[in-house]
Design an enzyme around this catalytic site. Structure first.
Site, PDB file in Angstrom:
ATOM      1  N   ASP A  24     -10.156 -59.001  11.951  1.00  0.00           N
ATOM      2  CA  ASP A  24      -8.772 -57.988  11.163  1.00  0.00           C
ATOM      3  C   ASP A  24      -9.970 -56.981  12.522  1.00  0.00           C
ATOM      4  OD1 ASP A  24      -7.923 -56.494   9.063  1.00  0.00           O
ATOM      5  OD2 ASP A  24      -9.326 -55.238   9.088  1.00  0.00           O
ATOM      6  N   GLY A  64      -9.938 -49.062   1.209  1.00  0.00           N
ATOM      7  CA  GLY A  64     -10.083 -48.754   0.067  1.00  0.00           C
ATOM      8  C   GLY A  64      -9.244 -48.343  -0.634  1.00  0.00           C
ATOM      9  N   VAL A  97      -6.055 -48.703  12.094  1.00  0.00           N
ATOM     10  CA  VAL A  97      -7.258 -49.010  12.353  1.00  0.00           C
ATOM     11  C   VAL A  97      -8.393 -48.329  11.506  1.00  0.00           C
ATOM     12  CG1 VAL A  97      -8.699 -48.520  13.995  1.00  0.00           C
ATOM     13  CG2 VAL A  97      -6.470 -48.860  14.861  1.00  0.00           C
ATOM     14  N   GLU A 100     -12.215 -59.677   0.690  1.00  0.00           N
ATOM     15  CA  GLU A 100     -11.455 -60.050  -0.234  1.00  0.00           C
ATOM     16  C   GLU A 100     -11.615 -61.293  -0.773  1.00  0.00           C
ATOM     17  OE1 GLU A 100      -7.974 -59.518   1.082  1.00  0.00           O
ATOM     18  OE2 GLU A 100      -8.505 -57.797   2.361  1.00  0.00           O
ATOM     19  N   LYS A 106      -7.913 -54.559  15.325  1.00  0.00           N
ATOM     20  CA  LYS A 106      -7.848 -53.211  15.106  1.00  0.00           C
ATOM     21  C   LYS A 106      -7.973 -52.938  16.763  1.00  0.00           C
ATOM     22  CE  LYS A 106      -9.365 -52.242  10.603  1.00  0.00           C
ATOM     23  NZ  LYS A 106     -10.393 -51.765   9.419  1.00  0.00           N
ATOM     24  N   ILE A 125      -2.187 -51.258  -2.311  1.00  0.00           N
ATOM     25  CA  ILE A 125      -1.934 -50.237  -1.422  1.00  0.00           C
ATOM     26  C   ILE A 125      -0.565 -49.217  -1.704  1.00  0.00           C
ATOM     27  CG2 ILE A 125      -1.470 -49.517   1.141  1.00  0.00           C
ATOM     28  CD1 ILE A 125      -4.501 -50.045   0.284  1.00  0.00           C
ATOM     29  N   LYS A 180      -1.064 -54.542  10.737  1.00  0.00           N
ATOM     30  CA  LYS A 180      -1.815 -54.565  11.755  1.00  0.00           C
ATOM     31  C   LYS A 180      -0.760 -55.328  12.852  1.00  0.00           C
ATOM     32  CE  LYS A 180      -6.222 -54.867   9.657  1.00  0.00           C
ATOM     33  NZ  LYS A 180      -5.829 -53.585   8.447  1.00  0.00           N
ATOM     34  N   GLU A 187      -1.172 -44.999  11.774  1.00  0.00           N
ATOM     35  CA  GLU A 187      -2.652 -44.147  12.143  1.00  0.00           C
ATOM     36  C   GLU A 187      -3.219 -44.945  10.316  1.00  0.00           C
ATOM     37  OE1 GLU A 187      -5.259 -42.462  13.521  1.00  0.00           O
ATOM     38  OE2 GLU A 187      -4.104 -40.967  13.070  1.00  0.00           O
ATOM     39  N   GLY A 234     -15.773 -55.485  -5.770  1.00  0.00           N
ATOM     40  CA  GLY A 234     -14.225 -55.713  -5.076  1.00  0.00           C
ATOM     41  C   GLY A 234     -14.300 -55.400  -3.683  1.00  0.00           C
ATOM     42  N   LEU A 275      -8.916 -42.135   8.289  1.00  0.00           N
ATOM     43  CA  LEU A 275      -9.806 -41.598   9.290  1.00  0.00           C
ATOM     44  C   LEU A 275      -8.168 -41.482  10.087  1.00  0.00           C
ATOM     45  CD1 LEU A 275     -13.031 -43.236   9.784  1.00  0.00           C
ATOM     46  CD2 LEU A 275     -12.673 -40.666   8.613  1.00  0.00           C
TER      47      LEU A 275
END
Length: 921
Positions: free
Chosen positions: A777, A898, A708, A766, A781, A573, A678, A705, A763, A712
Site C-alpha cells: 500500500d 480512518g 495518498v 486490515e 502511494k 468509506i 489507488k 486526493e 481496528g 491530507l
C-alpha cells in the site's frame, strides 16, 4: 334576395363575389339550399360595410340592443357625461386577460373583481375567448370542410358552454339579452358552416369570422358582470375599430392612423371609464373580419395601450412571470423581476413563453411598460418589461446582471453549404437564401466564417429536405465542377440562446457560456453572435439540449450547481461519505448553491437507483428492500442518463482494480471521477499515462486526493509546488496510518507481534494484517507521487521492505499468520535495539528520490529530534524537500487513515469539482 330555403344563385356583384369566395363557388353556379333559418350570411360577414340589407338578423340584433339598454338602466351605475374627445395619457390602464383567466364563470367573476378594484381613472380591458373555445371554433371549420356531420354537435357544445356560463353569471334582462344574442350568433354560424360543408372549403376571411365569436361572447358576459357591480362599462367589438393590413407571412400590420380615428369616433358615441374590448379580432380596410393571428389578444392590448398612451399594459396569465429558463426543463428557473423590451423580444423569438415579438413594438414606441401577472397568484409581483433606463441594478458589474435568461428551440436541422468556390464570389449568399425563400422555409439562425468558405444556417427539421433539394438543384453546376464541395444536412439539432442587455459586449460572458458547455461535455455545432449585443446563440445536438440549458443556467448563478452522483462501494468509506453528504446537503444548497444528488448506490451484489435522488436518511433500508442485482454498465447509464442534470460524477470508494479499469471510458463519456482507489494511478504505466492524457485534453475532471493522504492535502501540495516552478528533490513520508501506529508503539516494552495484535484489535489494520505489513500500500502511494513528479516508474521498480516474514507469506489465513508471527520477533527486536543504541527510532517510510529518479519503501532510523520521531497515534507525515524548501523541508502532518478523514478527503474533491463547474467559491 332569394331565400336561403331555396337555391342560391351566385352573382357577380362585389359583395356577392365575397360570399362566393367565402363558400368557394364560381359566379353563376347554383348550390343547394341548407336547412337553417332564413338568415343571410352576407350581411353578417359584411356588417362593417354598413350596406343596407333588410335581414331578420339585423332586426333581431336591434331588438336585443334595446333590451340590453333597458337592462342596463335597471342597474344603478355611475353615469358619465358624453365625451366628445377621447382622453389619452397616464389616466388609462390596459389589461389583457387570456383564455385561462376567463375559463369558467368563477374565473370571469375574478377578472371582474380585478377590474373593479383597479383604481386607475380609466380602464380598457382586452379579453380572449374562454379557454379552449378558439380551438373549438377552428375544429368547427375543420369538420365542416371535411364534410363531417359532427360539426353540428360540436357547435351545440359551444352553445352549451356559453349558455351555462351565462346562467351562472347573469340574471334578469341581462341574461335574456345575452342568450338572445347568443342564439342569433349560433344560428348564423350554423348557416355559415352549412355553406362550408357544401363547398368543402372555407376562405381565410370566412374562417376568421367564425373563430372570432368566442371573444365577442366573453366580452359581453364580462361587461355585464362589471356593470352589475355598479361600474360604468361598455363593451367594444374591436372589428369596428381595429384596422389591419394582412401580409403574405400569415401576419398583419396594424393601420394605426385609421384605427386611431375609428377609436376616437367609437368613444365619442360610447363614452365610458371602463371599456371591455374583444381581443384577437379586427377588420381589414375593406371592413372584412380578420384576426391578429398568433398571440392576437396580447397584440390587441399593446395596440390599444399605444393608442391611449396608457401608463401600463398588464398581461394576465397563468404563470408568475417570465422565467429565466423553461421551468419544465430547469426546475430551479427563477422569475425575472425586469426585462428590457429588447430582452423580451429576443427571448420570445427563441421560444420563451414571454410575448410575441410584435406585441412589444407598439408599446415600445411610447415607453409603455408591460407587466406580466398571474391571475391565480395575485401576491406575485410578476415581470416588468420596460425601457432599460428604468431597470434596477443595470450597471452592476456581475455576469448575471448581463445575462437575463436562456431559451431553446428544438427540432431543427443545420444546413452547411461549403466550398472554395464561394470565397470572394459576390451574390453567393443571396443565391443560397433566395433558394431557401423559394421553398418557403424559415431560416432561424445564420453563421458564416470570415473566410467565406462556408455558410451554415438552421431551419425547422420539417423543412430541411425541401431546402437541401432546392440548394442542390440551384448549385448543381457548382457541385459538379467542384466549386462547391457539399450541401450537408445535420439533423436532430436544437438552438440555445443566452439573452441579456449588453451581454455580447461584456468581457467574460461568452467565455463563461462556452466554458459551462465544455465542462458539461457538450459539443457546439454552430455559433451566432450579432452586433445587437442582446444574445449569443449556439447550436447543439437535440439530445444535449436540456443538459446544455441546465449547465449554462447553473453557471450564471441563476440556479444551483446540480451534480448527479453515483456512489460505488457503500462499505466503511462509502457509507461514511453518504452520512457526510446527508448532513451537509441543506447547507450546501442554501449557502453555497450546490445540489448534490445521489442518483445511484451500488455494491458488489445489489444496486439502488433513483430518478430524482436517493433519500440519504434511509439509503440502507432502500438498498436492502428495493435494490436490484448489480450491473455496473446499467448503473453508469442511469446516473448519467438524467438529461435535466448536466454534470455527472462517479465516486469509487472501493479498492477494486476492475472498477478502476473503467475510469478511462467514463472520462471519455464526459463523466467526472473521484476516488480514493489507488489501483488506477499505481497500475500499469501505459494505462496511467493514457488516463492522464485524456484528462488534460478534456474538460472532464479526475480527482484522487484521498489516494495518498486520505484527508491530507498531499497531491494538491505537490501540484502547487510543481505548477509554481519549484523543483522537487525528495518526498519522504510515513504514509501508512497502520504502520505509523505500530512503530510509534514499538518501543521495546512489548514484542513486535504483540504490538501488531493490539493494532489489529483496535481496528487499525486490515482484516489480514499482512496487507499492511507487506508495504504494498505504501509502495502504491510512492508510485503515485513519483508519477506526479513526472517519473515513469512501474510498481515493480520500487524496492519494498516487507515486514511479513518470508515463511509466513503463504500462511493459509490471517489467524495462522498471527499465531506464528511471535516466532519472528527477534529480528525486529534487534533492529530496534540498534536504533536505540544510536539514540534513534525506527519508522516505516516511503521515499521518492526525484534527484535520482527512483523510489523505495523501507524501515529507516531517525534521530529523536527529527519530525518523523515526534509522531503519535496513527498520524501521517510527509516532508517535501525542494529547491525552495531545501534546508527546511515543507511538512504536512495529520491523520492519514480512518473512515471519517478519508471520506472527508473525497467530499473535499466533490466540492472542488462543484467549484470548477460553476458553484461560487
Amino acid at each position: 334576395m332569394a331565400s336561403l330555403c331555396g337555391s342560391i344563385q351566385c352573382r357577380s356583384s362585389p359583395k356577392a363575389v365575397l360570399l362566393d369566395a367565402a363558400v368557394g363557388c364560381k359566379p353563376g353556379k347554383k348550390i343547394s339550399a341548407f336547412p337553417t333559418p332564413s338568415t343571410s350570411i352576407l350581411p353578417v360577414l359584411l356588417r362593417s360595410s354598413r350596406s343596407r340589407v333588410p335581414v331578420v338578423s339585423q332586426l333581431e340584433r336591434r331588438e336585443s340592443l334595446k333590451t340590453a339598454r333597458a337592462s342596463v338602466a335597471e342597474v344603478p351605475v355611475e353615469v358619465l357625461p358624453e365625451d366628445v374627445d377621447l382622453p389619452k395619457g397616464d389616466m388609462w390602464s390596459v389589461h389583457k386577460f387570456g383564455g385561462t383567466c376567463v375559463g369558467n364563470s368563477q374565473r370571469i367573476k375574478n377578472v371582474a373583481n380585478i377590474v373593479v378594484k383597479d383604481d386607475s381613472e380609466r380602464k380598457l380591458v382586452i379579453v380572449s375567448a374562454m379557454s379552449k373555445v378558439t380551438d373549438m371554433m377552428y375544429d368547427l371549420i375543420h369538420k365542416a370542410q371535411s364534410r363531417d356531420d359532427s360539426y353540428v354537435l360540436a357547435l351545440d357544445n359551444v352553445l352549451e358552454k356559453h349558455r351555462s356560463t351565462a346562467l351562472d353569471l347573469l340574471e334578469g334582462s341581462d341574461l335574456a339579452s345575452f342568450l338572445s344574442s347568443l342564439d342569433i350568433d349560433i344560428n348564423n354560424l350554423k348557416a355559415m358552416l352549412r355553406a362550408i360543408y357544401i363547398a368543402g372549403h372555407a376562405t381565410d376571411s370566412f374562417t376568421d369570422f367564425v373563430v372570432g365569436h368566442g371573444e365577442l361572447w366573453s366580452a359581453q358576459m364580462l361587461s355585464s358582470v362589471i356593470r352589475s357591480c355598479g361600474v360604468d362599462c361598455k363593451w367594444m367589438d374591436t372589428r369596428d375599430v381595429l384596422i389591419v393590413n394582412p401580409t403574405n407571412s400569415n401576419q398583419v400590420d396594424p393601420d394605426f392612423s385609421e384605427t386611431e380615428k375609428r377609436l376616437e369616433k367609437w368613444y365619442s358615441q360610447n363614452p365610458s371609464r371602463t371599456i371591455i374590448a374583444t381581443g384577437f379580432i379586427a377588420s381589414t380596410p375593406q371592413n372584412i373580419p380578420t384576426t391578429l393571428k398568433r398571440d392576437g389578444s396580447d397584440f390587441s392590448a399593446a395596440i390599444m395601450g399605444a393608442l391611449l398612451r396608457a401608463h401600463q399594459v398588464t398581461i394576465w396569465t397563468d404563470v408568475d412571470g417570465v422565467y429565466s429558463a423553461d421551468p419544465r426543463k430547469v426546475g430551479e428557473a427563477v422569475i425575472l423581476k425586469t426585462l428590457s423590451y429588447q430582452e423580451a423580444w429576443e427571448m420570445s423569438y427563441f421560444g420563451a413563453n414571454v410575448l410575441h415579438p410584435r406585441t412589444i413594438i407598439p408599446v415600445m414606441r411610447y415607453n409603455i411598460p408591460i407587466q406580466i401577472r398571474n391571475i391565480f397568484n395575485l401576491s406575485a409581483p410578476g415581470t416588468k418589461i420596460c425601457h432599460p433606463s428604468v431597470l434596477e441594478d443595470e450597471n452592476l458589474p456581475k455576469l448575471e446582471s448581463y445575462v437575463k435568461g436562456f431559451a431553446t428551440i428544438d427540432n431543427l436541422a443545420l444546413v452547411n453549404v461549403e466550398g472554395t468556390g464561394m470565397v470572394g464570389v459576390p451574390g453567393t449568399a443571396s443565391a443560397i437564401f433566395g433558394a431557401v425563400k423559394d421553398v418557403g422555409a424559415n431560416v432561424i439562425m445564420i453563421s458564416q466564417a470570415s473566410s467565406e468558405h462556408s455558410v451554415c444556417f438552421a431551419v425547422p427539421e420539417s423543412e430541411v429536405k425541401a431546402v437541401a433539394e432546392a440548394l442542390k438543384a440551384r448549385f448543381s453546376n457548382a457541385l459538379d465542377a467542384g466549386r462547391l464541395s457539399q450541401v450537408a444536412v445535420i439533423p436532430n439539432c436544437s438552438i440555445l440562446a443566452a439573452v441579456g442587455q449588453k451581454m455580447a459586449s461584456t468581457p467574460g460572458v461568452s467565455a463563461t457560456l462556452f466554458n459551462a458547455l465544455a465542462k458539461a461535455n457538450i459539443n457546439i455545432r454552430a455559433i451566432a453572435q450579432g452586433c445587437s449585443e442582446y444574445n449569443v446563440t449556439v447550436v447543439v445536438k437535440r439530445e444535449d439540449c436540456t443538459r446544455a440549458l441546465r449547465a449554462v443556467h447553473s453557471r450564471f448563478y441563476l440556479s444551483r450547481t446540480t451534480i448527479a452522483m453515483g456512489i460505488i462501494g457503500p462499505g466503511l468509506i462509502g457509507s461514511t461519505l453518504l452520512e457526510q453528504l446527508k448532513d451537509q446537503a441543506a447547507v450546501l444548497k442554501e449557502e453555497f448553491n450546490i445540489d448534490l444528488r445521489v442518483m445511484g448506490i451500488t455494491g458488489s451484489r445489489k444496486m439502488l437507483l433513483s430518478g430524482v435522488g436517493i433519500d440519504l436518511s434511509q439509503w440502507r433500508e432502500l438498498l436492502s428492500e428495493k435494490g436490484v442485482v448489480c450491473d455496473l454498465e446499467k448503473f453508469v447509464q442511469h446516473v448519467q442518463g438524467n438529461d435535466s442534470i448536466p454534470n455527472t460524477v462517479l465516486v469509487d470508494c472501493t479498492a477494486d482494480s476492475i472498477v478502476a479499469s473503467h475510469y478511462y471510458d467514463w472520462l471519455r463519456k464526459g463523466i467526472h471521477v473521484i476516488t480514493p482507489n489507488k489501483k488506477a494511478n499505481s497500475g500499469p504505466l501505459d494505462q496511467y499515462l493514457k488516463l492522464r492524457a485524456l484528462q488534460r485534453q478534456s474538460y472532464t475532471h479526475y480527482f484522487y486526493e484521498a489516494t495518498v493522504g486520505a484527508g491530507l492535502p498531499i497531491i494538491s501540495t505537490l501540484r502547487g509546488l510543481l505548477e509554481t516552478g519549484d523543483k522537487i528533490l525528495n518526498v519522504e513520508g510515513i504514509f501508512s496510518g497502520t504502520l505509523s501506529y505500530i512503530f510509534n508503539n514499538f518501543s521495546g516494552k512489548k514484542p513486535f507481534s504483540e504490538v501488531v495484535a493490539e493494532a489489529k484489535e483496535a481496528g487499525y489494520t486490515e482484516p489480514d494484517p499482512r496487507d499492511d505489513l507487506s508495504g504494498t500500500d505504501v509502495a502504491r502511494k510512492v508510485i503515485i507521487l513519483a508519477r506526479e513528479c513526472g517519473m515513469k516508474l512501474e510498481l515493480a521498480n520500487i524496492p519494498v521492505e516487507s515486514l511479513v516474514p518470508e515463511p509466513l507469506r503463504t500462511s493459509a489465513s490471517a489467524a495462522e499468520f498471527m499465531e506464528k508471527l511471535p516466532r519472528f520477533d527477534q529480528e525486529m527486536t534487534a533492529k530496534l535495539q540498534d536504533a536505540k543504541n544510536a539514540g534513534q527510532v525506527l519508522r516505516y517510510v516511503g521515499v521518492v528520490d526525484a534527484a535520482n529518479r527512483r523510489g523505495v519503501v523501507e524501515v529507516r532510523k531517525y534521530d529523536k529530534d527529527h519530525p518523523f520521531a515526534q509522531l503519535s497515534g496513527s498520524d501521517n507525515i510527509i516532508a517535501f524537500t525542494t529547491t525552495r524548501y531545501k534546508d527546511q523541508p515543507l511538512i504536512v502532518r495529520g491523520p492519514g487513515a480512518g473512515a471519517q478523514v478519508t471520506a472527508g478527503g473525497i467530499f473535499s474533491d466533490i466540492l472542488r469539482l462543484a467549484s470548477y463547474l460553476g458553484a461560487p467559491s
